[in-house]
Enzyme design. Structure first.
Site, PDB file in Angstrom:
ATOM      1  N   ASN A  16       3.228  -0.892  19.928  1.00  0.00           N
ATOM      2  CA  ASN A  16       3.734  -1.767  18.870  1.00  0.00           C
ATOM      3  C   ASN A  16       4.989  -2.476  19.350  1.00  0.00           C
ATOM      4  OD1 ASN A  16       3.518  -2.718  16.093  1.00  0.00           O
ATOM      5  ND2 ASN A  16       5.483  -1.681  15.780  1.00  0.00           N
TER       6      ASN A  16
ATOM      7  N   GLU B 150      -4.584  11.153  -4.367  1.00  0.00           N
ATOM      8  CA  GLU B 150      -5.737  11.837  -3.775  1.00  0.00           C
ATOM      9  C   GLU B 150      -6.013  11.168  -2.443  1.00  0.00           C
ATOM     10  OE1 GLU B 150      -8.851  11.994  -6.699  1.00  0.00           O
ATOM     11  OE2 GLU B 150      -7.626  13.198  -8.063  1.00  0.00           O
TER      12      GLU B 150
ATOM     13  N   VAL C 281      -1.893  -0.660   7.676  1.00  0.00           N
ATOM     14  CA  VAL C 281      -3.250  -0.095   7.729  1.00  0.00           C
ATOM     15  C   VAL C 281      -3.415   0.892   8.896  1.00  0.00           C
ATOM     16  CG1 VAL C 281      -4.374  -1.850   9.202  1.00  0.00           C
ATOM     17  CG2 VAL C 281      -5.680  -0.779   7.366  1.00  0.00           C
TER      18      VAL C 281
ATOM     19  N   ASP D 253      -9.621   2.761   2.594  1.00  0.00           N
ATOM     20  CA  ASP D 253      -9.643   2.112   3.916  1.00  0.00           C
ATOM     21  C   ASP D 253     -10.167   3.066   4.992  1.00  0.00           C
ATOM     22  OD1 ASP D 253      -8.605  -0.354   3.139  1.00  0.00           O
ATOM     23  OD2 ASP D 253      -6.531   0.346   3.309  1.00  0.00           O
TER      24      ASP D 253
ATOM     25  N   GLY E 176      -0.393  -2.197  17.222  1.00  0.00           N
ATOM     26  CA  GLY E 176       0.237  -2.358  15.915  1.00  0.00           C
ATOM     27  C   GLY E 176       0.586  -1.036  15.251  1.00  0.00           C
TER      28      GLY E 176
ATOM     29  N   LYS F 136       8.718   1.887  14.939  1.00  0.00           N
ATOM     30  CA  LYS F 136       7.585   2.097  14.013  1.00  0.00           C
ATOM     31  C   LYS F 136       6.484   2.915  14.673  1.00  0.00           C
ATOM     32  CE  LYS F 136       7.460  -2.080  11.407  1.00  0.00           C
ATOM     33  NZ  LYS F 136       6.455  -2.994  10.913  1.00  0.00           N
TER      34      LYS F 136
ATOM     35  N   ASN G  78      -4.841   2.126  -1.607  1.00  0.00           N
ATOM     36  CA  ASN G  78      -5.396   0.783  -1.830  1.00  0.00           C
ATOM     37  C   ASN G  78      -6.245   0.703  -3.094  1.00  0.00           C
ATOM     38  OD1 ASN G  78      -7.679   2.143  -0.908  1.00  0.00           O
ATOM     39  ND2 ASN G  78      -8.545   0.261  -0.056  1.00  0.00           N
TER      40      ASN G  78
ATOM     41  N   LYS H 282       0.815  -1.227   0.000  1.00  0.00           N
ATOM     42  CA  LYS H 282       0.000   0.000   0.000  1.00  0.00           C
ATOM     43  C   LYS H 282       0.846   1.273   0.000  1.00  0.00           C
ATOM     44  CE  LYS H 282      -4.057  -2.092   2.070  1.00  0.00           C
ATOM     45  NZ  LYS H 282      -5.115  -2.030   3.080  1.00  0.00           N
TER      46      LYS H 282
HETATM   47  P1  ATR Z   1       4.098  -3.937   7.602  1.00  0.00           P
HETATM   48  O1  ATR Z   1       4.696  -3.683   8.961  1.00  0.00           O
HETATM   49  O2  ATR Z   1       5.094  -4.452   6.614  1.00  0.00           O
HETATM   50  O3  ATR Z   1       3.250  -2.845   7.087  1.00  0.00           O
HETATM   51  P2  ATR Z   1       1.736  -5.300   8.334  1.00  0.00           P
HETATM   52  O4  ATR Z   1       1.325  -6.729   8.153  1.00  0.00           O
HETATM   53  O5  ATR Z   1       0.895  -4.239   7.805  1.00  0.00           O
HETATM   54  O6  ATR Z   1       3.191  -5.208   7.775  1.00  0.00           O
HETATM   55  O7  ATR Z   1       1.942  -4.996   9.899  1.00  0.00           O
HETATM   56  C1  ATR Z   1       2.373  -5.910  10.757  1.00  0.00           C
HETATM   57  C2  ATR Z   1       2.035  -5.430  12.165  1.00  0.00           C
HETATM   58  O8  ATR Z   1       1.846  -6.572  12.983  1.00  0.00           O
HETATM   59  C3  ATR Z   1       3.152  -4.641  12.802  1.00  0.00           C
HETATM   60  O9  ATR Z   1       2.631  -3.752  13.753  1.00  0.00           O
HETATM   61  C4  ATR Z   1       3.953  -5.747  13.473  1.00  0.00           C
HETATM   62  O10 ATR Z   1       4.765  -5.355  14.542  1.00  0.00           O
HETATM   63  P3  ATR Z   1       6.296  -4.944  14.272  1.00  0.00           P
HETATM   64  O11 ATR Z   1       6.257  -3.529  13.789  1.00  0.00           O
HETATM   65  O12 ATR Z   1       6.945  -5.098  15.588  1.00  0.00           O
HETATM   66  O13 ATR Z   1       6.816  -5.917  13.251  1.00  0.00           O
HETATM   67  C5  ATR Z   1       2.843  -6.605  13.998  1.00  0.00           C
HETATM   68  N1  ATR Z   1       3.274  -7.975  14.239  1.00  0.00           N
HETATM   69  C6  ATR Z   1       3.446  -8.958  13.332  1.00  0.00           C
HETATM   70  N2  ATR Z   1       3.855 -10.098  13.931  1.00  0.00           N
HETATM   71  C7  ATR Z   1       3.968  -9.817  15.257  1.00  0.00           C
HETATM   72  C8  ATR Z   1       4.343 -10.567  16.407  1.00  0.00           C
HETATM   73  N3  ATR Z   1       4.709 -11.857  16.311  1.00  0.00           N
HETATM   74  N4  ATR Z   1       4.326  -9.951  17.618  1.00  0.00           N
HETATM   75  C9  ATR Z   1       3.964  -8.650  17.717  1.00  0.00           C
HETATM   76  N5  ATR Z   1       3.584  -7.880  16.669  1.00  0.00           N
HETATM   77  C10 ATR Z   1       3.592  -8.451  15.458  1.00  0.00           C
END
Ligand code: ATR
Length: 277
Positions: free
Chosen positions: A154, A76, A134, A106, A130, A159, A85, A65
């Site tokens: 998070n 936009e 998104v 979204d 998280g 992040k 998206n 995304k």
């Molecule tokens: P991206 O980070 O590439 O955009 P996403 O699927 O949109 O991918 O987001 C993944 C989210 O799930 C993140 O907040 C991630 O936490 P991290 O920033 O620490 O990676 C969280 N996440 C995924 N697996 C996790 C886990 N095992 N424990 C805790 N958080 C997790």
């Protein structure tokens, strides 16, 4: 036959084709909507297929995304959302040249999903889990609905800190800690797999809270099951998904010199499409 696509990786789970193909048929539009698993290196080529008229429109899902943005001519979207998206071609009436537009549906999808269940954010304390793809759309939508506070936690602190740069009013919370809240939203990918568990101290949360999970497949993640066991209100991401798709369809069906587009139906039959495997 017009062609539409949803791109992502993985993409097998996507229910977008079912929804859009149903709506195309319902509106007598000769079009087909397919899903395609792609790599980062495929993005530029696929977007030039939109420019060349080989593809009419694209939905973009995890994890592209943000990474599609450099290949688009015009965004936009609210800048802070950093997320596209929905992609389509727009022809200028004056010059006849084409521009590839990126939109974010979204944000509206999330807002409409809350309106659908009549949950009012105003004055509420919100806790977001998280900081993935998104999350910025969700924060953007929430800020427009005037909660009293938005807290975010998070696993990877950096992040969360990056999001705070975009949304300075966020209060960051250490991963694993909880704060007093009215609504908690899971925007992590934890829950997509059956054994995924979010390390939340469920027994310290109090009662009558609202648990919202952006995930809609599985229908009830462990996060929602734990909440339900304790009598909290729960909601999965299904309606957000349906409403973001509805808005994408509307954007794709805006005829030249016209603004509204077709808003396809959301009814029992449409929701049923998303139930059977
Ligand atoms: P991206 O980070 O590439 O955009 P996403 O699927 O949109 O991918 O987001 C993944 C989210 O799930 C993140 O907040 C991630 O936490 P991290 O920033 O620490 O990676 C969280 N996440 C995924 N697996 C996790 C886990 N095992 N424990 C805790 N958080 C997790």
């Amino acid at each position: 036959m017009k062609k539409y696509l949803v791109i992502g990786n993985p993409i097998d789970h996507s229910l977008s084709p079912r929804l859009h193909n149903y709506w195309f048929k319902e509106n007598n539009i000769k079009a087909v909507y397919e899903k395609k698993q792609v790599q980062e290196t495929d993005l530029e080529g696929i977007i030039s297929d939109v420019r060349d008229g080989k593809i009419e429109g694209i939905n973009v899902t995890v994890p592209f995304k943000k990474s599609v943005i450099p290949f688009l001519d015009k965004l936009e979207i609210p800048e802070k959302s950093q997320s596209v998206n929905t992609i389509y071609r727009e022809k200028s009436n004056i010059t006849g040249s084409c521009k590839i537009i990126g939109r974010n549906t979204d944000i509206l999808g999330f807002k409409n999903s809350l309106e659908h269940i009549k949950y009012n954010i105003k004055g509420k304390k919100i806790f977001i889990l998280g900081a993935g793809g998104v999350t910025s759309s969700i924060i953007y939508a929430l800020e427009e609905m005037e909660p009293s506070i938005i807290m975010l936690t998070n696993r990877t602190k950096e992040k969360a800190e990056n999001l705070k740069k975009l949304f300075p009013r966020l209060k960051l919370v250490k991963w694993g800690d909880i704060e007093n809240f009215d609504m908690v939203i899971n925007t992590t990918s934890l829950g997509l797999r059956e054994n995924d568990k979010i390390p939340l101290k469920y027994d310290e949360i109090g009662s009558d809270k609202f648990f919202y999970d952006v995930i809609y497949n599985p229908k009830k993640t462990n996060f929602l099951l734990e909440a339900e066991k304790r009598g909290h209100q729960v909601e999965n991401g299904k309606m957000m998904f349906v409403y973001q798709a509805q808005e994408a369809f509307r954007l794709w069906t805006i005829a030249p010199n016209e603004r509204s587009g077709l808003l396809p139906s959301i009814n029992k039959k449409v929701l049923q499409l998303l139930e059977n495997d």
